[in-house]
Design a protein around this motif. Sequence first.
Motif, mmCIF file in Angstrom:
data_model
loop_
_atom_site.group_PDB
_atom_site.id
_atom_site.type_symbol
_atom_site.label_atom_id
_atom_site.label_comp_id
_atom_site.label_asym_id
_atom_site.label_seq_id
_atom_site.Cartn_x
_atom_site.Cartn_y
_atom_site.Cartn_z
ATOM 1 N N LEU B 58 -3.239 -8.991 -21.477
ATOM 2 C CA LEU B 58 -3.258 -8.039 -20.341
ATOM 3 C C LEU B 58 -3.761 -8.319 -19.074
ATOM 4 O O LEU B 58 -3.699 -7.732 -18.119
ATOM 5 N N PHE B 72 -1.022 -0.642 -25.088
ATOM 6 C CA PHE B 72 -1.748 -0.974 -23.898
ATOM 7 C C PHE B 72 -0.913 -1.398 -22.931
ATOM 8 O O PHE B 72 -0.058 -2.251 -22.760
ATOM 9 N N VAL B 74 -0.814 -1.911 -18.407
ATOM 10 C CA VAL B 74 -1.590 -1.973 -17.234
ATOM 11 C C VAL B 74 -0.900 -1.021 -15.992
ATOM 12 O O VAL B 74 0.382 -1.305 -16.093
ATOM 13 N N LYS B 97 -5.548 -1.765 -10.273
ATOM 14 C CA LYS B 97 -4.800 -1.761 -11.596
ATOM 15 C C LYS B 97 -5.720 -1.330 -12.719
ATOM 16 O O LYS B 97 -7.088 -1.578 -12.726
ATOM 17 N N LEU B 99 -6.225 -0.382 -16.935
ATOM 18 C CA LEU B 99 -5.586 -0.702 -18.414
ATOM 19 C C LEU B 99 -5.835 0.792 -19.140
ATOM 20 O O LEU B 99 -6.828 1.182 -19.165
ATOM 21 N N PHE B 101 -4.649 2.685 -22.688
ATOM 22 C CA PHE B 101 -4.322 2.809 -24.046
ATOM 23 C C PHE B 101 -3.544 4.163 -24.426
ATOM 24 O O PHE B 101 -4.150 4.990 -24.452
#
Lengths: 110, 134
Positions: B58, B72, B74, B97, B99, B101
């Motif tokens: 990631l 997940f 990005v 950016k 992350l 989910f």
Amino acid sequence: MFPIEDHHTLTKKGIAQYVAQQGGTERPVSQHDLQVIVHHTLDCISDALAEGRKVELRNFGVFDVVTRKARVGRNPKNPTVTVQIPPKKTVRFRPGKELKNAVSQLGLAE
Amino acid sequence: MTLSRGHLSVHHPEISKQWGGSMTKAEIVEQIYERVGFSKKEAAELVEKVFEIIKETLAEGEKVKISGFGNFVVRHKNARKGRNPQTGQEILLDARKVLTFKPSLVLKNVLNEEGSFVDSESPSSEPHSMEANQ
């Protein structure tokens, strides 16, 4: 022997392959056993969430279950009819500080 | 809180009773040890590596897709104007950016199936109203 199939997406299989490549374990672990470990690790998380528990992973992040409120929806193709959407539970993931910072810095140098 | 589960349950109730509260890596290690039969030391090492690899991937901006669990991804956020809610002062938030989910359908269905636990307090479901109260 185990080419990583997709260079841009990591899957359970890919994780097992990477662990195998890295080595460094006490004794060699077979590809199959690694896949079992990966599968069970994620399964444990699902199980805990299904019981409404929070999952806190140091240096990684936190998973918890949150409830989305009931709301009124509308079919865009048939807007005269309103649809009641019941409350729903879903999973929220909040990355740990380290992971969050690593991701937010991506591409800034370009 | 009832703990009845659907078909996916392979959970050991005695373990969760023993641990309770939040699940941590230590408990995952314990369960791997019980379910799969590695030594605790090996299980700890391997579980650590699994998360390490997900994290590294990631951190390089790549996707991680775990079937039956979730993805997940990005995502890019454009720069935007924000406001300090305390002072009302306008500030410029840089492009960044983040992350995200997205739980898989399988996981969401398990959470919402009949007889799943009753969410009695759920303070986290209304983060906005909580912020407004402070």
